[in-house]
Design an enzyme around this catalytic site. Structure first.
Site, short mmCIF file in Angstrom:
data_model
loop_
_atom_site.label_atom_id
_atom_site.label_comp_id
_atom_site.label_asym_id
_atom_site.label_seq_id
_atom_site.Cartn_x
_atom_site.Cartn_y
_atom_site.Cartn_z
N ASN A 86 0.92 -1.13 0.02
CA ASN A 86 -0.12 0.10 -0.04
C ASN A 86 0.96 1.09 0.10
O ASN A 86 2.03 1.18 -0.07
CB ASN A 86 -1.08 0.00 1.23
CG ASN A 86 -2.25 0.48 0.92
OD1 ASN A 86 -2.23 1.65 0.21
ND2 ASN A 86 -3.35 -0.16 1.43
N HIS A 116 23.65 2.14 12.12
CA HIS A 116 24.87 2.73 12.51
C HIS A 116 25.26 2.56 13.77
O HIS A 116 24.52 2.38 14.59
CB HIS A 116 24.77 4.41 12.22
CG HIS A 116 24.21 4.86 10.95
ND1 HIS A 116 24.95 4.64 9.58
CD2 HIS A 116 23.03 4.95 10.31
CE1 HIS A 116 24.18 5.09 8.62
NE2 HIS A 116 23.11 5.24 8.83
N ALA A 143 -0.51 -1.61 9.03
CA ALA A 143 -0.27 -0.18 8.61
C ALA A 143 0.72 0.36 9.66
O ALA A 143 0.67 0.08 10.94
CB ALA A 143 -1.51 0.87 8.96
N ALA A 161 -0.98 -3.30 13.26
CA ALA A 161 -0.56 -1.97 13.01
C ALA A 161 0.11 -1.39 13.87
O ALA A 161 0.05 -1.58 15.13
CB ALA A 161 -2.06 -1.34 12.62
N THR A 166 11.70 -5.88 16.23
CA THR A 166 12.89 -6.14 16.54
C THR A 166 13.61 -7.21 16.59
O THR A 166 14.68 -7.40 16.39
CB THR A 166 13.29 -5.35 17.82
OG1 THR A 166 12.60 -5.81 18.89
CG2 THR A 166 12.87 -3.77 18.00
N ARG A 184 -0.21 -14.68 19.93
CA ARG A 184 -0.98 -15.87 19.94
C ARG A 184 -0.91 -16.51 18.68
O ARG A 184 -0.59 -15.84 17.75
CB ARG A 184 -2.58 -15.88 20.13
CG ARG A 184 -3.12 -15.04 18.94
CD ARG A 184 -4.90 -14.91 19.12
NE ARG A 184 -5.45 -14.56 18.25
CZ ARG A 184 -5.96 -14.96 16.82
NH1 ARG A 184 -5.78 -16.05 16.75
NH2 ARG A 184 -6.50 -13.93 16.32
#
Length: 204
Positions: A86, A116, A143, A161, A166, A184
């Site tokens: 999108n 960095h 989103a 969303a 990480t 879940r």
């Protein structure tokens, strides 16, 4: 394409490397100019798909990327078939990004392969590192999600969303949050309900 295999090998290898003006800058400008041309075209213009196939490392069948989008390079991103992205996708693709077949990406998603060092003197020397992102088959990324370097998202998983991903997310999982965590597994409930208490019609 002006970029050399040597430059690609540097960007795609693990570990710290330093930005090399001679190896990289001219090639990146060529890619930026092509990106500008892609984003300037109407979505229906047949030239757009031809340019996209030149811009990216790999692009399967039936790929649709809504205009506009941004990418550091493009040539480090691999699209599977029947994929959709999108509006306002951002690809920080100094490292490689692999997107599996039938994957859907929501608006304002950012996929970041590059970071960095925290050490200030290295940043002054334009040190960076790149780790690949692997997104499996039939993944749905909601989103405003950001995926950080080195992350793998397993097949069929859903990323809610506004998540910050990480760490790796296993296959067949619903995950969300900052940082993103598995909430879940995908289970029998999802066989009957498409959202909250809304039943999936029997005739589909």
């Amino acid at each position: 394409m002006a970029i050399s295999q040597e430059a690609l090998d540097i960007m795609h290898s693990p570990g710290i490397y330093f930005w090399d003006e001679k190896l990289m800058s001219t090639a990146q400008q060529e890619q930026r100019d092509m990106l500008h041309d892609i984003n300037a075209l109407k979505a229906s213009d047949p030239r757009r798909e031809r340019l996209l196939r030149t811009f990216f490392a790999e692009m399967g069948e039936d790929v649709w990327i809504e205009p506009t989008f941004n990418a550091n390079w493009g040539l480090s991103t691999h699209w599977g078939s029947h994929t959709y992205a999108n509006f306002n996708l951002t690809l920080v693709d100094d490292g490689e990004i692999f997107i599996g077949d039938h994957t859907m990406i929501g608006p304002n998603v950012t996929l970041v392969t590059t970071g960095h060092p925290v050490r200030p003197d290295l940043r002054e020397r334009v040190a960076q590192f790149s780790e690949p992102i692997h997104i499996g088959r039939n993944v749905w990324i909601g989103a405003n999600v950001t995926v950080l370097p080195g992350v793998t998202i397993g097949d069929n998983s859903v990323i809610g969303a506004c998540s910050l991903v990480t760490r790796d997310i296993p296959a067949d999982s619903v995950a969300f949050g900052t940082p993103c965590r598995v909430a879940r597994p995908i289970n029998e409930h999802d066989d009957e309900y498409y959202w909250r208490d809304r039943l999936i019609p029997k005739d589909i």
